[in-house]
Design a protein around this motif. Structure first.
Motif, PDB file in Angstrom:
ATOM      1  N   ALA A   1       0.825  -1.214   0.000  1.00 36.41           N
ATOM      2  CA  ALA A   1       0.000   0.000   0.000  1.00 36.41           C
ATOM      3  C   ALA A   1       0.855   1.258   0.000  1.00 36.41           C
ATOM      4  CB  ALA A   1      -0.948   0.002   1.195  1.00 36.41           C
ATOM      5  N   SER A   2       1.908   1.275   0.800  1.00 38.12           N
ATOM      6  CA  SER A   2       2.744   2.474   0.857  1.00 38.12           C
ATOM      7  C   SER A   2       3.526   2.677  -0.442  1.00 38.12           C
ATOM      8  CB  SER A   2       3.683   2.432   2.066  1.00 38.12           C
ATOM      9  OG  SER A   2       4.468   1.276   2.050  1.00 38.12           O
ATOM     10  N   ILE A   3       3.920   1.594  -1.092  1.00 41.54           N
ATOM     11  CA  ILE A   3       4.630   1.719  -2.369  1.00 41.54           C
ATOM     12  C   ILE A   3       3.684   2.209  -3.458  1.00 41.54           C
ATOM     13  CG2 ILE A   3       5.834   0.425  -4.189  1.00 41.54           C
ATOM     14  CD1 ILE A   3       6.902  -1.404  -1.889  1.00 41.54           C
ATOM     15  N   LEU A   4       2.479   1.642  -3.490  1.00 39.57           N
ATOM     16  CA  LEU A   4       1.506   2.027  -4.514  1.00 39.57           C
ATOM     17  C   LEU A   4       0.901   3.415  -4.265  1.00 39.57           C
ATOM     18  CD1 LEU A   4      -0.330  -1.396  -4.845  1.00 39.57           C
ATOM     19  CD2 LEU A   4       1.075  -0.294  -6.602  1.00 39.57           C
ATOM     20  N   ALA A   5       0.968   3.889  -3.034  1.00 36.73           N
ATOM     21  CA  ALA A   5       0.292   5.130  -2.656  1.00 36.73           C
ATOM     22  C   ALA A   5       0.726   6.338  -3.478  1.00 36.73           C
ATOM     23  CB  ALA A   5       0.497   5.410  -1.165  1.00 36.73           C
ATOM     24  N   ASN A   6       1.970   6.384  -3.884  1.00 38.42           N
ATOM     25  CA  ASN A   6       2.379   7.548  -4.679  1.00 38.42           C
ATOM     26  C   ASN A   6       2.223   7.328  -6.178  1.00 38.42           C
ATOM     27  OD1 ASN A   6       4.624   6.017  -5.295  1.00 38.42           O
ATOM     28  ND2 ASN A   6       5.976   7.139  -3.931  1.00 38.42           N
ATOM     29  N   MET A   7       1.634   6.193  -6.579  1.00 37.66           N
ATOM     30  CA  MET A   7       1.337   5.925  -7.990  1.00 37.66           C
ATOM     31  C   MET A   7      -0.099   6.306  -8.340  1.00 37.66           C
ATOM     32  SD  MET A   7       2.833   2.171  -8.820  1.00 37.66           S
ATOM     33  CE  MET A   7       4.446   1.617  -8.383  1.00 37.66           C
ATOM     34  N   VAL A   8      -0.891   6.674  -7.340  1.00 35.78           N
ATOM     35  CA  VAL A   8      -2.319   6.888  -7.555  1.00 35.78           C
ATOM     36  C   VAL A   8      -2.703   8.331  -7.244  1.00 35.78           C
ATOM     37  CG1 VAL A   8      -2.874   4.471  -7.055  1.00 35.78           C
ATOM     38  CG2 VAL A   8      -2.920   6.150  -5.208  1.00 35.78           C
ATOM     39  N   GLU A   9      -3.911   8.701  -7.652  1.00 36.36           N
ATOM     40  CA  GLU A   9      -4.394  10.054  -7.396  1.00 36.36           C
ATOM     41  C   GLU A   9      -4.746  10.285  -5.937  1.00 36.36           C
ATOM     42  OE1 GLU A   9      -7.591  11.005 -10.039  1.00 36.36           O
ATOM     43  OE2 GLU A   9      -6.374  10.634 -11.807  1.00 36.36           O
ATOM     44  N   GLY A  10      -5.151   9.223  -5.221  1.00 35.97           N
ATOM     45  CA  GLY A  10      -5.528   9.408  -3.837  1.00 35.97           C
ATOM     46  C   GLY A  10      -5.704   8.095  -3.108  1.00 35.97           C
ATOM     47  N   VAL A  11      -5.679   8.193  -1.781  1.00 36.53           N
ATOM     48  CA  VAL A  11      -5.788   7.031  -0.907  1.00 36.53           C
ATOM     49  C   VAL A  11      -6.946   7.238   0.061  1.00 36.53           C
ATOM     50  CG1 VAL A  11      -4.610   5.653   0.867  1.00 36.53           C
ATOM     51  CG2 VAL A  11      -3.296   6.638  -1.030  1.00 36.53           C
ATOM     52  N   ILE A  12      -7.740   6.178   0.232  1.00 37.03           N
ATOM     53  CA  ILE A  12      -8.819   6.168   1.219  1.00 37.03           C
ATOM     54  C   ILE A  12      -8.510   5.045   2.202  1.00 37.03           C
ATOM     55  CG2 ILE A  12     -11.281   5.775   1.622  1.00 37.03           C
ATOM     56  CD1 ILE A  12     -11.770   6.812  -1.245  1.00 37.03           C
ATOM     57  N   MET A  13      -8.578   5.367   3.482  1.00 40.69           N
ATOM     58  CA  MET A  13      -8.356   4.355   4.513  1.00 40.69           C
ATOM     59  C   MET A  13      -9.684   3.857   5.055  1.00 40.69           C
ATOM     60  SD  MET A  13      -5.026   5.329   6.810  1.00 40.69           S
ATOM     61  CE  MET A  13      -5.741   4.430   8.138  1.00 40.69           C
ATOM     62  N   ALA A  14      -9.822   2.544   5.138  1.00 40.23           N
ATOM     63  CA  ALA A  14     -10.962   1.929   5.811  1.00 40.23           C
ATOM     64  C   ALA A  14     -10.599   1.837   7.291  1.00 40.23           C
ATOM     65  CB  ALA A  14     -11.234   0.534   5.247  1.00 40.23           C
ATOM     66  N   VAL A  15     -11.495   2.309   8.139  1.00 35.65           N
ATOM     67  CA  VAL A  15     -11.267   2.298   9.583  1.00 35.65           C
ATOM     68  C   VAL A  15     -12.482   1.650  10.231  1.00 35.65           C
ATOM     69  CG1 VAL A  15     -10.897   3.708  11.648  1.00 35.65           C
ATOM     70  CG2 VAL A  15      -9.897   4.413   9.451  1.00 35.65           C
ATOM     71  N   LYS A  16     -12.262   0.544  10.921  1.00 32.07           N
ATOM     72  CA  LYS A  16     -13.382  -0.193  11.503  1.00 32.07           C
ATOM     73  C   LYS A  16     -13.895   0.497  12.764  1.00 32.07           C
ATOM     74  CE  LYS A  16     -15.107  -4.789  12.112  1.00 32.07           C
ATOM     75  NZ  LYS A  16     -14.801  -6.203  11.980  1.00 32.07           N
ATOM     76  N   TRP A  17     -15.182   0.805  12.725  1.00 31.23           N
ATOM     77  CA  TRP A  17     -15.895   1.504  13.797  1.00 31.23           C
ATOM     78  C   TRP A  17     -15.717   0.783  15.130  1.00 31.23           C
ATOM     79  CZ3 TRP A  17     -18.518   5.994  14.104  1.00 31.23           C
ATOM     80  CH2 TRP A  17     -19.504   6.150  15.065  1.00 31.23           C
ATOM     81  N   HIS A  18     -15.289   1.505  16.134  1.00 31.81           N
ATOM     82  CA  HIS A  18     -15.110   1.012  17.507  1.00 31.81           C
ATOM     83  C   HIS A  18     -14.117  -0.137  17.633  1.00 31.81           C
ATOM     84  CE1 HIS A  18     -17.847   3.582  19.602  1.00 31.81           C
ATOM     85  NE2 HIS A  18     -18.874   3.228  18.859  1.00 31.81           N
TER      86      HIS A  18
END
Length: 179
Positions: free
Chosen positions: A109-126
């Motif tokens: 994910a960190s390597i691909l992160a600068n190849m894309v227009e944007g990153v969305i993180m999924a965060v599990k509620w509670h």
């Protein structure tokens, strides 16, 4: 790019949901499963077929799925080939969504992160602690990723506390009226 801090936070479900939403709106969408450690997009779609190239056309309406080959049978992606593939497909698709493994466990994910227009993180509620989310965000920042934000996953609308319910009331009302 869709990722999370840890496993089990709903990133694959979020990626599939986004792809499905874009497809339903008539947008040609490519969903890429870039989790070589646990590729699960196709199995979540109950679609284990491929054409020998790990590419499934119309896995969902207007949505194609691509699962990059692993290098020499190891759970490693060839990032250069993947970048070239994505660059070539950009003109064909309206949206490209990339599902990755969690940030704190694997480097993809960190390597691909600068190849894309944007990153969305999924965060599990509670479930996901704020410190873990902050640590994951720092990793993205250190890779110059354009963080678009986070999506809360696994929200149980019926069990919201009063202070949470006032912020989510519209969604609770919509869900109850659609039942």
């Amino acid at each position: 790019l869709i990722t999370s801090a840890e496993k089990g936070e709903g990133k694959t479900t979020l990626a599939i949901s986004l792809a499905c939403s874009f497809g339903a709106r008539g947008k040609r969408t490519l969903l890429i499963d870039c989790d070589p450690h646990n590729p699960s997009v196709l199995s979540n779609l109950d679609n284990n077929q491929d054409d020998g190239k790990n590419f499934v056309r119309n896995a969902l309406p207007n949505v194609d799925v691509y699962v990059p080959s692993q290098v020499n049978g190891h759970s490693a992606l060839n990032f250069q080939l993947l970048y070239e593939f994505i660059s070539a497909e950009t003109s064909i698709y309206d949206k490209i969504i990339i599902d990755t493994p969690p940030l704190l466990g694997f480097p993809e994910a960190s390597i691909l992160a600068n190849m894309v227009e944007g990153v969305i993180m999924a965060v599990k509620w509670h479930c996901t602690s704020a410190n873990i989310v902050i640590e994951a965000h720092h990793i993205l920042q250190s890779h110059n990723a354009h963080c678009l934000g986070a999506v809360l996953t696994g929200v149980n609308i019926e069990s919201l506390r009063a202070e949470e319910g006032s912020r989510m009331g519209f969604y609770k009302h919509s869900r109850l009226s659609s039942s």
